[in-house]
Design an enzyme around this catalytic site. Structure first.
Site, PDB file in Angstrom:
ATOM      1  N   ASP A  63      -4.598  -2.588  -3.440  1.00  0.00           N
ATOM      2  CA  ASP A  63      -3.421  -2.017  -2.781  1.00  0.00           C
ATOM      3  C   ASP A  63      -2.575  -1.230  -3.770  1.00  0.00           C
ATOM      4  O   ASP A  63      -1.361  -1.121  -3.619  1.00  0.00           O
ATOM      5  CB  ASP A  63      -2.591  -3.157  -2.163  1.00  0.00           C
ATOM      6  CG  ASP A  63      -1.539  -2.638  -1.183  1.00  0.00           C
ATOM      7  OD1 ASP A  63      -0.548  -3.361  -0.950  1.00  0.00           O
ATOM      8  OD2 ASP A  63      -1.708  -1.505  -0.672  1.00  0.00           O
ATOM      9  N   LYS A  65      -4.421   4.809  -4.773  1.00  0.00           N
ATOM     10  CA  LYS A  65      -5.616   4.903  -3.918  1.00  0.00           C
ATOM     11  C   LYS A  65      -6.788   5.547  -4.660  1.00  0.00           C
ATOM     12  O   LYS A  65      -7.929   5.194  -4.403  1.00  0.00           O
ATOM     13  CB  LYS A  65      -5.274   5.687  -2.641  1.00  0.00           C
ATOM     14  CG  LYS A  65      -4.032   5.139  -1.910  1.00  0.00           C
ATOM     15  CD  LYS A  65      -4.032   3.617  -1.789  1.00  0.00           C
ATOM     16  CE  LYS A  65      -2.637   3.063  -1.538  1.00  0.00           C
ATOM     17  NZ  LYS A  65      -2.571   1.571  -1.714  1.00  0.00           N
ATOM     18  N   ASP A  81      -6.561  -2.008   1.254  1.00  0.00           N
ATOM     19  CA  ASP A  81      -5.506  -1.519   2.143  1.00  0.00           C
ATOM     20  C   ASP A  81      -5.528   0.013   2.172  1.00  0.00           C
ATOM     21  O   ASP A  81      -6.038   0.661   1.252  1.00  0.00           O
ATOM     22  CB  ASP A  81      -4.129  -2.005   1.665  1.00  0.00           C
ATOM     23  CG  ASP A  81      -3.028  -1.715   2.694  1.00  0.00           C
ATOM     24  OD1 ASP A  81      -1.863  -1.604   2.287  1.00  0.00           O
ATOM     25  OD2 ASP A  81      -3.333  -1.594   3.897  1.00  0.00           O
ATOM     26  N   ASN A  82      -4.991   0.603   3.243  1.00  0.00           N
ATOM     27  CA  ASN A  82      -4.721   2.051   3.307  1.00  0.00           C
ATOM     28  C   ASN A  82      -5.944   2.940   3.264  1.00  0.00           C
ATOM     29  O   ASN A  82      -5.886   4.070   2.750  1.00  0.00           O
ATOM     30  CB  ASN A  82      -3.788   2.481   2.158  1.00  0.00           C
ATOM     31  CG  ASN A  82      -2.573   1.619   2.063  1.00  0.00           C
ATOM     32  OD1 ASN A  82      -2.342   0.942   1.058  1.00  0.00           O
ATOM     33  ND2 ASN A  82      -1.759   1.616   3.094  1.00  0.00           N
ATOM     34  N   GLU A 134       2.020   0.066   8.028  1.00  0.00           N
ATOM     35  CA  GLU A 134       3.135  -0.893   8.083  1.00  0.00           C
ATOM     36  C   GLU A 134       4.377  -0.282   8.732  1.00  0.00           C
ATOM     37  O   GLU A 134       4.783   0.819   8.409  1.00  0.00           O
ATOM     38  CB  GLU A 134       3.455  -1.420   6.682  1.00  0.00           C
ATOM     39  CG  GLU A 134       3.626  -0.390   5.594  1.00  0.00           C
ATOM     40  CD  GLU A 134       2.323  -0.105   4.835  1.00  0.00           C
ATOM     41  OE1 GLU A 134       1.244  -0.254   5.415  1.00  0.00           O
ATOM     42  OE2 GLU A 134       2.385   0.281   3.677  1.00  0.00           O
TER      43      GLU A 134
HETATM   44  O1  LIG Z   1       0.880   4.116  -2.825  1.00  0.00           O
HETATM   45  C1  LIG Z   1       0.778   3.030  -2.269  1.00  0.00           C
HETATM   46  N1  LIG Z   1       0.556   1.911  -2.970  1.00  0.00           N
HETATM   47  C2  LIG Z   1       0.428   1.993  -4.448  1.00  0.00           C
HETATM   48  C3  LIG Z   1       1.786   1.921  -5.133  1.00  0.00           C
HETATM   49  C4  LIG Z   1       1.684   2.258  -6.603  1.00  0.00           C
HETATM   50  O2  LIG Z   1       0.705   1.444  -7.249  1.00  0.00           O
HETATM   51  C5  LIG Z   1       0.672   1.647  -8.662  1.00  0.00           C
HETATM   52  N2  LIG Z   1       0.034   0.500  -9.267  1.00  0.00           N
HETATM   53  C6  LIG Z   1       0.300  -0.777  -8.948  1.00  0.00           C
HETATM   54  C7  LIG Z   1      -0.480  -1.587  -9.745  1.00  0.00           C
HETATM   55  C8  LIG Z   1      -1.262  -0.756 -10.569  1.00  0.00           C
HETATM   56  C9  LIG Z   1      -2.225  -1.015 -11.576  1.00  0.00           C
HETATM   57  N3  LIG Z   1      -2.778   0.013 -12.226  1.00  0.00           N
HETATM   58  C10 LIG Z   1      -2.449   1.303 -11.898  1.00  0.00           C
HETATM   59  C11 LIG Z   1      -1.528   1.615 -10.903  1.00  0.00           C
HETATM   60  C12 LIG Z   1      -0.927   0.555 -10.251  1.00  0.00           C
HETATM   61  C13 LIG Z   1       0.942   2.934  -0.783  1.00  0.00           C
HETATM   62  C14 LIG Z   1       1.468   4.037  -0.101  1.00  0.00           C
HETATM   63  C15 LIG Z   1       1.665   3.987   1.292  1.00  0.00           C
HETATM   64  C16 LIG Z   1       2.216   5.169   2.016  1.00  0.00           C
HETATM   65  C17 LIG Z   1       1.774   5.465   3.304  1.00  0.00           C
HETATM   66  C18 LIG Z   1       2.293   6.558   3.992  1.00  0.00           C
HETATM   67  C19 LIG Z   1       3.250   7.355   3.380  1.00  0.00           C
HETATM   68  F1  LIG Z   1       3.780   8.414   4.039  1.00  0.00           F
HETATM   69  C20 LIG Z   1       3.692   7.062   2.097  1.00  0.00           C
HETATM   70  C21 LIG Z   1       3.180   5.976   1.412  1.00  0.00           C
HETATM   71  C22 LIG Z   1       1.357   2.824   2.009  1.00  0.00           C
HETATM   72  C23 LIG Z   1       0.822   1.729   1.327  1.00  0.00           C
HETATM   73  O3  LIG Z   1       0.504   0.574   1.998  1.00  0.00           O
HETATM   74  C24 LIG Z   1       0.603   1.773  -0.053  1.00  0.00           C
HETATM   75  O4  LIG Z   1       0.036   0.671  -0.655  1.00  0.00           O
HETATM   76 MG   LIG Z   2      -0.760  -0.618   0.820  1.00  0.00          MG
END
Ligand SMILES: O=C(NCCCOCn1ccc2cnccc21)c1cc(-c2ccc(F)cc2)cc(O)c1O
Ligand SMILES: [Mg+2]
Length: 214
Positions: free
Chosen positions: A141, A144, A169-170, A199
């Site tokens: 999650d 992506k 997810d996603n 969500e």
């Molecule tokens: O971007 C999303 N999640 C990621 C966060 C950063 O993660 C960075 N990150 C966290 C550990 C980690 C470890 N290593 C590298 C990067 C690392 C994410 C985005 C959306 C979304 C859907 C529609 C929209 F219009 C805008 C956003 C929905 C979701 O459910 C998500 O999960």
């Molecule tokens: Mg997500």
């Protein structure tokens, strides 16, 4: 300093959740993010699918990539047996600080370990950390575009066993095309798509469950 969305979520949880009651923490975050401001938690619709996969897998060891505020960390942690362990990786230290407090409020500190850093740096170190154990469940999650390289890394570091479940997810929104292409065409996985909603919105999204075949 100015508040942030994670800080506002924490403040709401501290006010409305019951300490030690993980379910009330999950419900408080969902109430806040559906009524006050959207946040990228897996949410309750996809969360119910996550719950079912966790319960069916009944894992001893779980890896979560992408903690954010700890919503799915608590959602998963509340279903684990006392001796099970969940390692969650968050890259943003401010988010990690908030998530730690939300996990503590849910009473799940004993089962959950938070690592702060990039998955590509931390996954190779996990084998040592888990004292040669493998992972029963991985919840993807985070960024992506990292889903595929990190899955390859998990394969190569020997952290997956026959039957390990990857839950992503996603896979529709924002979407993980390269990951889906790989995992659905690989003879080393058996994949299944669970359609749902993004969500707190009416937009289509879903979870991809893939079982590693060894
Ligand atoms: O971007 C999303 N999640 C990621 C966060 C950063 O993660 C960075 N990150 C966290 C550990 C980690 C470890 N290593 C590298 C990067 C690392 C994410 C985005 C959306 C979304 C859907 C529609 C929209 F219009 C805008 C956003 C929905 C979701 O459910 C998500 O999960
Ligand atoms: Mg997500």
């Amino acid at each position: 300093t100015r508040t942030s969305k994670p800080k506002r979520i924490l403040a709401y949880v501290e006010k409305h959740a019951v300490p030690g009651d993980a379910e009330s923490v999950v419900n408080a975050i969902d109430a806040y993010c559906s009524r006050v401001e959207w946040a990228m938690n897996v949410g309750s619709d996809k969360g119910k699918i996550l719950d079912r996969v966790v319960s069916e897998t009944d894992p001893d060891t779980v890896l979560e990539l992408g903690t954010y505020c700890g919503y799915s960390t608590v959602r998963i942690g509340r279903l684990l047996r006392p001796e099970a362990r969940l390692v969650t990786i968050e890259m943003n230290p401010d988010n990690a600080k908030i998530a730690k407090q939300i996990i503590a409020l849910a009473g799940l500190n004993s089962k959950i370990e938070m690592l702060v850093g990039s998955s590509s740096d931390l996954i190779p170190q996990l084998k040592k950390k888990l004292d040669m154990k493998t992972l029963d469940l991985v919840f993807l999650d985070h960024w992506k575009i990292f889903y595929l390289p990190d899955t390859r890394c998990l394969e190569e570091t020997g952290l997956l066993h026959k039957g390990t479940v990857l839950l992503a997810d996603n896979v529709v929104c924002p979407g993980t095309p390269e990951y889906l292409k790989y995992i659905r065409n690989s003879s080393r996985y058996r994949s299944e798509y669970f359609p749902s909603r993004l969500e707190y919105l009416q937009v289509e999204d879903g979870l991809e469950k893939s079982v590693f075949l060894g």
